[in-house]
Design an enzyme around this catalytic site. Structure first.
Site, PDB file in Angstrom:
ATOM      1  N   CYS A  45       0.824  -1.213   0.000  1.00 58.58           N
ATOM      2  CA  CYS A  45       0.000   0.000   0.000  1.00 58.58           C
ATOM      3  C   CYS A  45       0.857   1.263   0.000  1.00 58.58           C
ATOM      4  CB  CYS A  45      -0.918   0.002   1.221  1.00 58.58           C
ATOM      5  SG  CYS A  45      -1.922   1.493   1.326  1.00 58.58           S
ATOM      6  N   ARG A  63       0.034   4.589   2.944  1.00 52.39           N
ATOM      7  CA  ARG A  63       0.150   4.329   4.375  1.00 52.39           C
ATOM      8  C   ARG A  63       0.447   5.545   5.237  1.00 52.39           C
ATOM      9  NH1 ARG A  63       4.320  -0.369   4.689  1.00 52.39           N
ATOM     10  NH2 ARG A  63       4.680  -0.086   2.452  1.00 52.39           N
ATOM     11  N   TRP A  91      -9.188   5.954  -0.079  1.00 47.92           N
ATOM     12  CA  TRP A  91      -9.718   6.595  -1.279  1.00 47.92           C
ATOM     13  C   TRP A  91      -8.828   6.175  -2.449  1.00 47.92           C
ATOM     14  CZ3 TRP A  91      -8.300   9.857   2.938  1.00 47.92           C
ATOM     15  CH2 TRP A  91      -6.986  10.335   2.882  1.00 47.92           C
TER      16      TRP A  91
HETATM   17  N1  ARG Z   1      -7.009  -1.239  -6.932  1.00 41.67           N
HETATM   18  C1  ARG Z   1      -8.304  -1.488  -6.395  1.00 41.67           C
HETATM   19  C2  ARG Z   1      -9.378  -0.918  -7.324  1.00 41.67           C
HETATM   20  O1  ARG Z   1      -9.070  -0.366  -8.312  1.00 41.67           O
HETATM   21  C3  ARG Z   1      -8.457  -0.874  -5.009  1.00 41.67           C
HETATM   22  C4  ARG Z   1      -7.440  -1.302  -3.987  1.00 41.67           C
HETATM   23  C5  ARG Z   1      -7.406  -0.410  -2.761  1.00 41.67           C
HETATM   24  N2  ARG Z   1      -7.099   0.949  -3.121  1.00 41.67           N
HETATM   25  C6  ARG Z   1      -7.109   1.998  -2.300  1.00 41.67           C
HETATM   26  N3  ARG Z   1      -6.850   3.154  -2.814  1.00 41.67           N
HETATM   27  N4  ARG Z   1      -7.361   1.871  -1.023  1.00 41.67           N
HETATM   28  O2  ARG Z   1     -10.553  -0.990  -7.064  1.00 41.67           O
END
Ligand code: ARG
Length: 392
Positions: free
Chosen positions: A75, A78, A248
């Site tokens: 991630c 973070r 987000w």
């Molecule tokens: N990559 C995933 C999507 O396009 C979401 C993963 C989590 N992303 C985040 N920004 N918390 O739906």
């Protein structure tokens, strides 16, 4: 035989105990422990000896969840780990209440576009028993329909899930590229139940481009909130098999991957044609790259216009470096999975590209779990009998 069994349980409990002790020590180091460690640990030991598990305090759970985010090596977002709001819903015992809590989560997180990171934690798995499962990968996802000619309408990623919910009796399939899938919730050792999200709680953003009026005619849209619902949160050896969480979006997740990937909406050739780059054999025109940029511009612009939180990959890479610096000043090393951290566009133009990371998995953390519907699906295909036989 009996001896072996007792021995087996003992070693399991011991590892749960050592994991709980590790958690207490971590919280103590970070001055997050409000009761003396030895006192809390002796409570835990009693509970584990009597019941095979222990019930975490609200603090252990919510600090544990935040630290799990901090430890997520894939991630890039973070930097905000401390702002996660954790909702303790371990009291809920039936799928209807769980569904209501999910809807509430979505409303709180969406916050009319000013997205806030939330996690809702449901009752943990009893050791050696199945846990609560939300079958959806994310709360909001679009159905995928494979036509007989092989052409896919919607999100190819969700073809199997879509087939499965249709077999379960889902009536919501409209056949559009953006049909919102129903939610499937399964309580331990029970049959799964299906629910429809009320459209009023699903915020979506229509995609337009600041310079190309034709862009809006493609009628693209995407949901505002990425809300992961199939991962297991492991805190101090306690496994929360249903602990959905959201942040987000970073623009490239939608603009490069969801819209751009060949195995997803595969829009690059369509954009390329529109900007008059239609010799797909000629890679030297960089039609791929130029289309990617236009798609990404459109996504960021549209979210911004709609007042929905989104971040671009340059800003987020910079924030990640800030996170690293803060962590280092707290005597912690940041571990990361480089191939996930480097954005899927203009990688080398972001600072994270030029750094190297060790990819070490610390706990607490989030873990993938097997899709509970896969055994179901294969069973259904092979036996073509009653589909509801998939106790975990
Ligand atoms: N990559 C995933 C999507 O396009 C979401 C993963 C989590 N992303 C985040 N920004 N918390 O739906």
């Amino acid at each position: 035989m009996k001896f072996v069994k007792i021995n087996f349980n003992f070693s399991k409990n011991r590892s749960l105990l050592s994991e709980s002790l590790e958690l207490l020590s971590l919280l103590e180091t970070e001055s997050l422990l409000k009761i003396p460690k030895f006192k809390r640990f002796s409570e835990i030991k009693n509970q584990v000896n009597n019941t095979g598990t222990y019930w975490q305090t609200v603090d252990e759970l919510s600090y544990g969840a935040k630290i799990a985010w901090r430890n997520s090596t894939r991630c890039i977002g973070r930097n905000y780990w401390q702002s996660l709001e954790v909702r303790d819903r371990r009291d809920l015992n039936n799928p209807h209440e769980i569904f209501d809590a999910l809807v509430e989560h979505l409303e709180l997180a969406t916050n009319n576009g000013r997205i806030r990171p939330f996690m809702t934690v449901f009752r943990p798995q009893k050791p050696n028993h199945p846990g609560i499962r939300i079958w959806n990968e994310q709360l909001i996802r679009y159905a995928g329909y494979k036509q007989s000619d092989g052409f896919v309408i919607g999100d190819p990623k969700n073809i199997e899930f879509t087939k499965m919910v249709k077999q379960m009796g889902w009536k919501g399939a409209q056949g559009t590229p953006f049909d919102i899938l129903p939610i499937v919730i399964q309580m331990p050792s029970q049959e799964p139940e299906m629910f429809e999200l009320p459209p009023s709680v699903v915020l979506e953003v229509p995609i337009q481009h600041p310079e190309y009026p034709w862009f809006a005619e493609l009628e693209l849209k995407w949901h505002a909130v990425p809300l992961i619902s199939n991962m297991m949160l492991d805190v101090g050896g306690i496994k929360y098999t249903a602990a959905p969480f959201n942040g987000w979006y970073m623009g490239t997740e939608i603009g490069s991957r969801n819209f751009g990937d060949k195995s997803r909406y595969n829009l690059l050739p369509i954009i390329a044609k529109k900007i008059h780059l239609n010799n797909f054999q000629n890679h030297r025109t960089l039609w791929i790259d130029r289309s990617l940029v236009e798609l990404n511009i459109a996504v960021l612009y549209s979210f911004h216009q709609a007042g929905v939180t989104i971040v671009d990959h340059h800003t987020e890479s910079y924030n990640f470096i800030k996170f690293e610096k803060k962590e280092n000043s707290n005597q912690r090393t940041v571990y990361a999975d480089w191939s996930w951290i480097v954005p899927p566009m203009s990688g080398s133009a972001t600072p994270v590209f030029h750094r190297t990371y060790q990819n070490i998995e610390l706990k607490p953390n989030f873990f993938y779990q097997p899709d509970p519907w896969l055994p179901y699906d294969s069973q259904y295909k092979s036996k073509s009998s009653c589909p509801f036989k998939f106790k975990l």
